[in-house]
Design a protein around this motif. Structure first.
Motif, PDB file in Angstrom:
ATOM      1  N   TYR A 286       0.837  -1.191   0.000  1.00  0.00           N
ATOM      2  CA  TYR A 286       0.000   0.000   0.000  1.00  0.00           C
ATOM      3  C   TYR A 286       0.875   1.244   0.000  1.00  0.00           C
ATOM      4  CZ  TYR A 286      -4.233  -2.708   0.758  1.00  0.00           C
ATOM      5  OH  TYR A 286      -5.286  -3.577   0.596  1.00  0.00           O
ATOM      6  N   ALA A 287       0.439   2.259  -0.748  1.00  0.00           N
ATOM      7  CA  ALA A 287       1.220   3.486  -0.855  1.00  0.00           C
ATOM      8  C   ALA A 287       1.408   4.151   0.502  1.00  0.00           C
ATOM      9  CB  ALA A 287       0.538   4.451  -1.825  1.00  0.00           C
ATOM     10  N   VAL A 288       0.405   4.043   1.368  1.00  0.00           N
ATOM     11  CA  VAL A 288       0.514   4.671   2.683  1.00  0.00           C
ATOM     12  C   VAL A 288       1.617   4.015   3.506  1.00  0.00           C
ATOM     13  CG1 VAL A 288      -1.229   3.202   3.784  1.00  0.00           C
ATOM     14  CG2 VAL A 288      -0.833   5.507   4.643  1.00  0.00           C
ATOM     15  N   ASN A 289       1.866   2.721   3.277  1.00  0.00           N
ATOM     16  CA  ASN A 289       2.963   2.055   3.982  1.00  0.00           C
ATOM     17  C   ASN A 289       4.317   2.536   3.468  1.00  0.00           C
ATOM     18  OD1 ASN A 289       1.097   0.601   5.434  1.00  0.00           O
ATOM     19  ND2 ASN A 289       1.180  -1.190   4.116  1.00  0.00           N
ATOM     20  N   ALA A 290       4.390   2.805   2.156  1.00  0.00           N
ATOM     21  CA  ALA A 290       5.614   3.380   1.595  1.00  0.00           C
ATOM     22  C   ALA A 290       5.873   4.745   2.214  1.00  0.00           C
ATOM     23  CB  ALA A 290       5.498   3.487   0.080  1.00  0.00           C
ATOM     24  N   LEU A 291       4.803   5.507   2.409  1.00  0.00           N
ATOM     25  CA  LEU A 291       4.934   6.818   3.048  1.00  0.00           C
ATOM     26  C   LEU A 291       5.470   6.684   4.471  1.00  0.00           C
ATOM     27  CD1 LEU A 291       4.436   9.872   3.318  1.00  0.00           C
ATOM     28  CD2 LEU A 291       2.050   9.333   3.907  1.00  0.00           C
ATOM     29  N   ILE A 293       7.332   4.366   5.655  1.00  0.00           N
ATOM     30  CA  ILE A 293       8.747   3.999   5.585  1.00  0.00           C
ATOM     31  C   ILE A 293       9.598   5.239   5.339  1.00  0.00           C
ATOM     32  CG2 ILE A 293      10.467   2.770   4.189  1.00  0.00           C
ATOM     33  CD1 ILE A 293       8.333   0.584   3.764  1.00  0.00           C
ATOM     34  N   MET A 294       9.178   6.069   4.397  1.00  0.00           N
ATOM     35  CA  MET A 294       9.936   7.287   4.095  1.00  0.00           C
ATOM     36  C   MET A 294      10.015   8.197   5.317  1.00  0.00           C
ATOM     37  SD  MET A 294       8.684   8.387   0.285  1.00  0.00           S
ATOM     38  CE  MET A 294       8.159   7.127  -0.888  1.00  0.00           C
ATOM     39  N   GLN A 295       8.898   8.345   6.008  1.00  0.00           N
ATOM     40  CA  GLN A 295       8.876   9.226   7.168  1.00  0.00           C
ATOM     41  C   GLN A 295       9.744   8.687   8.295  1.00  0.00           C
ATOM     42  OE1 GLN A 295       4.568   9.402   7.704  1.00  0.00           O
ATOM     43  NE2 GLN A 295       4.487  11.437   6.788  1.00  0.00           N
ATOM     44  N   CYS A 298      13.412   9.024   7.190  1.00  0.00           N
ATOM     45  CA  CYS A 298      13.798  10.383   6.769  1.00  0.00           C
ATOM     46  C   CYS A 298      14.402  10.374   5.362  1.00  0.00           C
ATOM     47  CB  CYS A 298      14.772  11.018   7.762  1.00  0.00           C
ATOM     48  SG  CYS A 298      14.080  11.256   9.402  1.00  0.00           S
ATOM     49  N   ILE A 299      13.719   9.703   4.438  1.00  0.00           N
ATOM     50  CA  ILE A 299      14.161   9.659   3.048  1.00  0.00           C
ATOM     51  C   ILE A 299      13.016  10.148   2.169  1.00  0.00           C
ATOM     52  CG2 ILE A 299      15.843   7.810   3.362  1.00  0.00           C
ATOM     53  CD1 ILE A 299      13.762   5.806   2.442  1.00  0.00           C
ATOM     54  N   THR A 300      13.331  10.481   0.914  1.00  0.00           N
ATOM     55  CA  THR A 300      12.316  11.049   0.031  1.00  0.00           C
ATOM     56  C   THR A 300      11.917  10.121  -1.107  1.00  0.00           C
ATOM     57  OG1 THR A 300      14.035  12.148  -1.272  1.00  0.00           O
ATOM     58  CG2 THR A 300      13.028  13.422   0.520  1.00  0.00           C
ATOM     59  N   GLN A 301      12.547   8.958  -1.209  1.00  0.00           N
ATOM     60  CA  GLN A 301      12.161   8.005  -2.232  1.00  0.00           C
ATOM     61  C   GLN A 301      12.532   6.590  -1.811  1.00  0.00           C
ATOM     62  OE1 GLN A 301      14.743  10.477  -3.603  1.00  0.00           O
ATOM     63  NE2 GLN A 301      15.985   9.216  -2.263  1.00  0.00           N
ATOM     64  N   VAL A 302      11.795   5.628  -2.355  1.00  0.00           N
ATOM     65  CA  VAL A 302      12.141   4.223  -2.157  1.00  0.00           C
ATOM     66  C   VAL A 302      12.077   3.536  -3.518  1.00  0.00           C
ATOM     67  CG1 VAL A 302      11.378   3.992   0.231  1.00  0.00           C
ATOM     68  CG2 VAL A 302       9.736   3.642  -1.610  1.00  0.00           C
ATOM     69  N   VAL A 303      12.913   2.504  -3.673  1.00  0.00           N
ATOM     70  CA  VAL A 303      12.880   1.738  -4.912  1.00  0.00           C
ATOM     71  C   VAL A 303      11.827   0.639  -4.798  1.00  0.00           C
ATOM     72  CG1 VAL A 303      15.226   2.192  -5.693  1.00  0.00           C
ATOM     73  CG2 VAL A 303      14.810   0.355  -4.050  1.00  0.00           C
ATOM     74  N   VAL A 304      11.241   0.310  -5.926  1.00  0.00           N
ATOM     75  CA  VAL A 304      10.249  -0.765  -5.991  1.00  0.00           C
ATOM     76  C   VAL A 304      10.948  -1.982  -6.578  1.00  0.00           C
ATOM     77  CG1 VAL A 304       7.992  -1.463  -6.836  1.00  0.00           C
ATOM     78  CG2 VAL A 304       8.467   0.969  -6.405  1.00  0.00           C
ATOM     79  N   VAL A 314       9.234   5.203  -6.123  1.00  0.00           N
ATOM     80  CA  VAL A 314       8.138   5.990  -5.565  1.00  0.00           C
ATOM     81  C   VAL A 314       8.767   7.131  -4.782  1.00  0.00           C
ATOM     82  CG1 VAL A 314       6.203   6.055  -3.970  1.00  0.00           C
ATOM     83  CG2 VAL A 314       6.507   4.083  -5.444  1.00  0.00           C
ATOM     84  N   HIS A 315       8.352   8.357  -5.118  1.00  0.00           N
ATOM     85  CA  HIS A 315       8.924   9.542  -4.485  1.00  0.00           C
ATOM     86  C   HIS A 315       7.897  10.165  -3.550  1.00  0.00           C
ATOM     87  CE1 HIS A 315      10.892  13.467  -4.046  1.00  0.00           C
ATOM     88  NE2 HIS A 315      11.983  12.885  -4.512  1.00  0.00           N
TER      89      HIS A 315
END
Length: 325
Positions: A286-291, A293-295, A298-304, A314-315
């Protein structure tokens, strides 16, 4: 117009009166409440909620909550029922009639008509010893000793208590039906709430550029790739099989230059700079889970990544654009 000097104290008194009434409602959750839940669960029909005045407005909110949590429900205004709306009632429905007093003229007209259809009636009221209370199959006791206004007339405490009791009923039914987050998402596809429940990483990353270099790429090639794709990073893949090897962010480049006093060492490759085993998500996450992780990182992107094969990026800006932040 009278100028109030004690506005804060009046507001606090109202809130405290309603809070106490809702708290006391806990003592009224008993076996009869359980019977109401089981009656609705086993009816095989819908919940038809009826009322008049402010009770009608509260009833419409309860209907909305029931529908959104897996219990089919509809609202029937008590005043309109005798002018044709009774036709919406089916034999296996359960009718919840809301009334503080239980003795309003419209309710006294409605109840015999409902009894004639053979449906089960649940009364949601404050006064059990009323016409509605005596003629219902079951009672949900939304007791409100007094309203919050100084005249004890405006429906305030009573509507708050009724709404709380309706929420309790809806959530018990939700739990009993095994209603899941996925079920909830089906009924809430719109807005940011809906997106938090159904939007997945695979819905986002195909729209992004895919910055990628080989682990043997030169520093110059790395910088060009990061700059041209505008995601602030590039993935690094192995030259042998194209599998995921690492990631290089613009922050990695700055740190590398700082460590070497701004002098770029000859022969430096992507493999020398990259962060191995980067944080990644799968396409079905889920995109909210990616969010989250970023928070947390403290990163602004993750690789899929799937099966160690790079799929995309996903940025944070993607999630901002979707209204998840």
């Amino acid at each position: 117009m009278k100028l109030l000097k004690n506005i804060q104290s009046i507001a606090k008194e109202v809130i405290l009166k309603e809070a106490v009434a809702v708290h006391n409602l806990v003592e009224r959750i008993d076996e009869e409440f359980e019977k109401c839940v089981n009656l609705i669960l086993n009816s095989g029909g819908r919940v038809v909620v009826s009322g008049i005045g402010k009770s009608a407005i509260v009833g419409q909110k309860i209907v909305a909550t029931l529908n959104s949590t897996g219990t089919p429900a509809l609202f029937m205004h008590a005043g309109d029922a005798i002018h044709g709306d009774l036709g919406m009632i089916q034999h296996n429905d359960v009718v919840v009639v809301i009334s503080r007093s239980g003795d309003t003229p419209e309710i006294k007209v409605l109840i015999p008509l409902l009894k004639r259809t053979g449906v089960n009636i649940i009364a949601m009221l404050s006064n059990r010893d009323s016409y509605l209370g005596r003629n219902a199959n079951l009672v949900l006791h939304a007791f409100a000793p007094e309203e919050a206004d100084p005249l004890n007339l405006a429906p305030t405490t009573s509507t708050t208590v009724t709404m709380a009791l309706g929420d309790a009923l809806a959530i018990c039914l939700l739990e009993a039906r095994g209603f899941t987050q996925e079920d909830f998402a089906k009924y809430h596809p719109g807005g940011s709430l809906g997106k938090r429940l159904y939007l997945k990483v695979c819905d986002i990353y195909p729209n992004n550029a895919l910055p990628v270099v080989s682990e043997n790429a030169t520093l110059h090639e790395v910088i060009l790739e990061i700059t041209s794709k505008r995601l602030g990073a590039t993935s690094v893949v192995r030259a042998t099989d194209g599998s995921m090897a690492g990631i290089i962010t613009d922050g990695d480049l700055r740190r590398m230059l700082n460590e070497h006093s701004g002098v770029v060492l000859p022969g430096l490759t992507a493999a020398d700079i990259m962060t191995v085993n980067p944080i990644s998500v799968g396409p079905d996450e889920y995109a909210v889970n990616a969010l989250e992780i970023m928070q947390s990182k403290c990163i602004t992107q993750v690789v899929v990544v799937e099966n160690n094969q790079l799929l995309g990026f996903v940025h944070l800006h993607d999630l901002l654009r979707e209204g998840l932040v």
